[in-house]
Design an enzyme around this catalytic site. Structure first.
Site, PDB file in Angstrom:
ATOM      1  N   LYS A   4       0.519  -1.526   0.106  1.00 24.70           N
ATOM      2  CA  LYS A   4      -0.110   0.388   0.059  1.00 24.70           C
ATOM      3  C   LYS A   4       0.399   1.684   0.031  1.00 24.70           C
ATOM      4  O   LYS A   4       1.733   1.249   0.230  1.00 24.70           O
ATOM      5  CB  LYS A   4      -1.131   0.143   1.308  1.00 24.70           C
ATOM      6  CG  LYS A   4      -2.027  -1.310   1.295  1.00 24.70           C
ATOM      7  CD  LYS A   4      -2.885  -1.127   3.151  1.00 24.70           C
ATOM      8  CE  LYS A   4      -3.796  -2.142   2.856  1.00 24.70           C
ATOM      9  NZ  LYS A   4      -4.343  -1.746   1.994  1.00 24.70           N
ATOM     10  N   ARG A  45      -9.011 -11.998   2.966  1.00 25.17           N
ATOM     11  CA  ARG A  45     -10.175 -13.105   2.461  1.00 25.17           C
ATOM     12  C   ARG A  45      -9.542 -14.676   2.484  1.00 25.17           C
ATOM     13  O   ARG A  45     -10.179 -15.673   2.988  1.00 25.17           O
ATOM     14  CB  ARG A  45     -10.979 -13.306   1.428  1.00 25.17           C
ATOM     15  CG  ARG A  45      -9.978 -13.175   0.485  1.00 25.17           C
ATOM     16  CD  ARG A  45     -10.127 -12.926  -1.285  1.00 25.17           C
ATOM     17  NE  ARG A  45     -10.368 -11.221  -1.100  1.00 25.17           N
ATOM     18  CZ  ARG A  45     -10.264 -10.748  -2.065  1.00 25.17           C
ATOM     19  NH1 ARG A  45     -10.532 -10.804  -3.294  1.00 25.17           N
ATOM     20  NH2 ARG A  45     -11.146  -9.079  -1.506  1.00 25.17           N
TER      21      ARG A  45
END
Length: 434
Positions: free
Chosen positions: A211, A285
């Protein structure tokens, strides 16, 4: 105390000197919140919370709620606005019935824990400390009605929890799976009515799909799902939950190192599904898949997972609504009804069985992201999770917690965690336990 600001509710319009449509006016040590033409209770609650935020923002730190019109929901709305992550505030709620005082205390205890642990710095809130803090909270309410198992580090890989182990292996602080069993029945063979699964990424650098600094800064909050389901269970217990529930927290730090998982790695889960890592920043996830498998194996009739999972959910709904996904329409309806009953915002987003087909890989059963043009990021994330629940998603609902954290403050919320969603989950839990 004489130095406290007394805050009262008024149905009168503020005098013109305070400005057109003013919601606050002052006289000595008294502040009036002008409800004006806010006829719907939801509008009243927003007005009260907004006024509390303004009071706190002006530096007022000691408040007493006085006069008529203060009920449970209005007191709680004021408390939600009269908060900031640092500093000390004193709030006297005034006279209440014993029943309302008990419910307000339970709400505030759960919400405060969620906000404080989510706002905590990642040096203090790491996978094991998060699991231990959650366990301590639930044990403080349920005592010996709680048992727990913590699996950490290499034991995760040995137990087949490949997602949590892979995501967390790049950090020196070991990843952790907490499996908490709240069983107030006293019967070791009692059925599990529900399982709550939370994403507990205590810091998310994005891994090798790193990021930017601006997007990484708030990523101490990426364990918001784990905090939310824990706080929700605490609230439900305080409200008298008398059925067996499992709490499963999937905790890890997603960092870069010589041992971190990489693009192109293939993970094979305990149900035989293989996953190609196409983006290491889609790690939530991966850990939730382990938690959902454990939830399914528990035999729970209902499963709810919660996660700060996708930026796509925030793009779709902003910071006001949590997103609700389910293949089981009845479960989605139940979650949305729970949100309405608890004065929280939630909104359904689409999920169909064919969405999982958009997670393609030339090397594994699934990719961990969808790359084709036109795919919906929040939906395909939910579709990925759907492959790890039993019975084709019957009894399962997924919450993408877009409304749980405020990157910068606004007129309703201080910067940081909000606790918005824990009441929804607590009510959902109570409903399925009836």
């Amino acid at each position: 105390m004489a130095d406290m600001m007394n805050v009262q509710l008024s149905t009168q319009v503020a005098a013109a000197v305070w400005g057109e449509g003013a919601q606050l006016s002052f006289s000595g040590d008294q502040a009036l919140i002008h409800l004006g033409c806010a006829l719907q209770e939801q509008d009243v609650l927003r007005t009260v919370q907004r006024a509390a935020r303004r009071l706190e923002s002006t530096g007022i730190k000691q408040v007493r709620l006085a006069g008529e019109g203060w009920d449970l929901e209005r007191r709680y709305a004021f408390a939600q606005g009269f908060y900031a992550a640092k500093g000390v505030r004193e709030l006297d709620f005034g006279e209440q019935s014993d029943q309302e005082a008990a419910e307000l205390a339970a709400l505030l205890k759960a919400t405060h824990w969620v906000r404080e642990v989510t706002n905590g710095c990642p040096e203090a809130i790491y996978p094991m400390s998060l699991a231990e803090s959650a366990l301590l909270l639930i044990r403080s309410l349920a005592g010996d009605r709680v048992t727990a198992r913590i699996t950490a580090g290499e034991a995760l890989r040995e137990s087949g929890h490949i997602g949590i182990w892979s995501v967390g292996r790049g950090s020196e602080r070991e990843p952790v799976l907490l499996e908490l069993d709240y069983n107030p029945t006293g019967d070791a063979n009692a059925p599990v009515v529900a399982a709550l699964v939370g994403k507990g990424i205590t810091f998310d650098s994005g891994g090798y799909s790193m990021k930017s600094s601006d997007n990484m800064l708030p990523m101490k909050s990426d364990m918001g799902g784990a905090a939310m389901v824990t706080g929700a269970l605490a609230l439900a217990i305080s409200r008298g939950l008398d059925k067996r529930v499992k709490l499963i927290l999937c905790c890890a730090e997603n960092l870069v190192s010589g041992h971190a998982f990489k693009l192109g790695d293939i993970l094979t889960y305990r149900n035989g599904i293989s996953v190609e890592i196409q983006n290491t920043d889609a790690e939530g996830r991966l850990v939730l898949a382990d938690g959902l498998l454990a939830a399914s194996e528990s035999g729970a009739a209902h499963i709810l997972d919660a996660a700060t999972l996708t930026g796509a959910a925030k793009t779709a709904l902003g910071r006001d609504y949590n997103a609700v996904f389910a293949l089981d329409e009845a479960e989605q309806v139940r979650a949305l009804a729970a949100a309405r009953a608890e004065h929280e915002k939630a909104w359904p987003l689409p999920l169909e069985p064919w969405h999982a087909g958009q997670l393609t890989s030339a090397f594994a059963d699934l990719g961990n992201v969808a790359s084709a043009e036109g795919t919906a990021g929040a939906t395909t994330a939910a579709a990925f999770l759907s492959r790890f629940v039993r019975d084709e998603g019957k009894g399962w609902v997924h919450l993408d917690l877009a409304a749980s954290y405020q990157k910068s403050g606004n007129d309703l919320w201080a910067t940081g965690a909000k606790g918005h969603g824990l009441r929804t989950i607590a009510r959902w839990l109570q409903e399925v336990a009836e």
